[in-house]
Scaffold this motif. Structure first.
Motif, short mmCIF file in Angstrom:
data_model
loop_
_atom_site.label_atom_id
_atom_site.label_comp_id
_atom_site.label_asym_id
_atom_site.label_seq_id
_atom_site.Cartn_x
_atom_site.Cartn_y
_atom_site.Cartn_z
N SER A 186 -4.62 10.22 -4.03
CA SER A 186 -4.37 9.18 -3.32
C SER A 186 -5.10 8.40 -3.77
O SER A 186 -4.86 7.22 -4.24
N ASN A 187 -6.37 8.30 -4.08
CA ASN A 187 -7.59 7.00 -4.56
C ASN A 187 -7.33 7.04 -6.48
O ASN A 187 -8.95 6.60 -6.54
N ASP A 244 -7.15 6.00 -9.65
CA ASP A 244 -6.63 5.17 -10.29
C ASP A 244 -6.96 5.02 -11.78
O ASP A 244 -8.24 5.34 -12.28
#
Length: 313
Positions: free
Chosen positions: A284-285, A287
Motif C-alpha cells: 500500500s505504500n 509510490d
C-alpha cells in the motif's frame, strides 16, 4: 501494437460497456450466444459471453491459438462480416466446419472490430448449436454497434498510449501502479545518450524516427519477459517495467540485453543508452513518483559514469 488483456482491464468502464454491447446484440439476435473477443499477436481471447449456454463450448477468458479460429478468416480490410448459416453446406470450408463443430456450433456470424488505423481489435460473434438465419438488417445493426464500440476503444487508447511511438504513456503507468503494484517490481529508466545532437544536426523528423525505432526495440525486448511492458515518459526518456522482483543476476542480464539492443545505430547518429534501475517491494505504500525519482537518480549516476551503462539505486 496488439492490445493486451491487462490494458483492457484498465480501460474506464470497459466491463460495463462490453456488457451493454452484448445486451444490445442479444436484443437483435435473441436466440444466439453472443460473445466479444480480442486478438493478441498469436491468440484470440473470449472476453465476454452474453450468457452461459452449456450447449456451446466457450467460456469467458478462454484463449485460443489465433490461427485455429474462424474469426482469423474474417476480412478486416473490407470490414465485412463472415457468415455461415449452416456449416454443413458446401460453402463452409472443411477446416472451419471442424473448428465450429469442436465448440458444438452449427452456425456462425463474425463481425470485425478494428481501430481507426485498421489495426485489428477482435470480433463480435453470434453462434448457435443449430442452423440459423442472419438477415441483412440484423447484421447492419450489429455493425453499427461495433462501430460505436470501436470509437470508445480509440478514445481509451489515446488516453493510454504515446501518440508518436505507440508505447504506453505515463497515464497508463500511473493507473497500473494504482491497481497492480502489490507484488513489487523493477523499473528500468532509460535515456538516450546523444539524442539532442541528432535533433540539432539532422532535424526533429529524423529524431522522431529514432524515437520510433527505440520504441520498437523496447517493445520487442519487453515481450521476451512475462508481463513486462515499455513506456515513453516523454522526450527521449523511456521506462521498461517488470511487475515482479528480480535477482541481481537477472537485473544485470536484462540490462546488458537491452543495452545491446540499443547500441546498433547508423554511424552518423552516435547514440547509446544509459539506464537507472530501481526496485520496489510493493504494498500500500508503493509510490510511483518515489520509484521514478530513485530510478532517475541511478540514471544520473550512469550518465556521469561515462554513459552507455547502467547503475542501481
Amino acid at each position: 501494437m496488439a492490445i493486451t488483456l491487462q490494458e483492457l482491464q484498465m480501460y474506464k468502464n470497459f466491463d460495463e460497456l462490453a456488457r451493454d454491447v452484448l445486451d444490445l446484440a442479444k436484443e437483435i439476435l435473441p436466440d444466439q450466444l453472443i460473445y466479444l473477443t480480442s486478438f493478441s499477436d498469436t491468440q484470440q481471447i473470449v472476453l465476454k459471453l452474453s450468457n452461459h449456454d452449456t450447449s456451446i463450448l466457450l467460456t469467458e477468458g478462454m484463449a485460443i491459438n489465433l490461427s485455429d479460429t474462424v474469426c482469423d478468416r474474417i476480412d478486416f480490410e473490407s470490414k465485412q462480416p463472415l457468415v455461415y448459416e449452416d456449416i454443413r453446406e458446401q460453402t463452409c470450408p472443411s477446416e472451419l466446419r471442424n473448428t465450429l463443430e469442436s465448440i458444438n456450433a452449427k452456425s456462425y456470424l463474425g463481425i470485425p472490430i478494428s481501430f481507426i488505423n485498421g489495426e485489428r481489435f477482435g470480433t463480435l460473434c453470434a453462434v448457435h448449436h443449430e442452423q440459423s438465419q442472419f438477415d441483412k438488417k440484423s447484421i447492419t445493426l450489429l455493425q453499427r454497434i461495433v462501430r460505436m464500440f470501436s470509437y470508445y476503444l480509440v478514445l481509451e487508447r489515446f488516453a493510454s498510449r504515446d501518440s508518436l511511438t505507440g508505447l504506453y504513456n505515463r497515464h497508463y503507468l500511473s493507473r497500473f501502479f494504482e491497481d497492480h503494484s502489490e507484488s513489487g517490481g523493477v523499473v528500468f529508466f532509460l535515456d538516450l545518450d546523444g539524442f539532442k545532437k541528432v535533433n540539432d544536426i539532422h532535424g526533429h523528423d529524423t529524431g522522431d524516427l529514432v524515437l520510433k525505432e527505440v520504441a520498437s526495440k523496447l517493445e520487442k525486448f519487453a515481450a521476451e519477459y512475462e508481463d513486462a511492458f515499455a513506456v515513453r515518459l516523454g522526450g527521449d526518456e523511456f521506462i521498461v517495467h517488470f511487475p515482479y522482483i528480480l535477482s541481481q543476476e537477472e537485473m544485470n542480464e536484462r540490462a546488458e540485453h537491452v543495452l545491446g539492443r540499443l547500441s546498433t545505430w547508423h554511424a552518423q547518429y552516435q547514440l547509446s543508452t544509459s539506464i537507472g534501475i530501481a526496485s520496489y517491494s510493493g504494498g500500500s505504500n508503493t509510490d510511483l513518483n518515489t520509484i521514478l525519482k530513485n530510478a532517475d537518480e541511478a540514471l544520473y549516476r550512469a550518465k556521469t559514469a561515462g554513459k552507455n551503462t547502467y547503475k542501481f539505486f
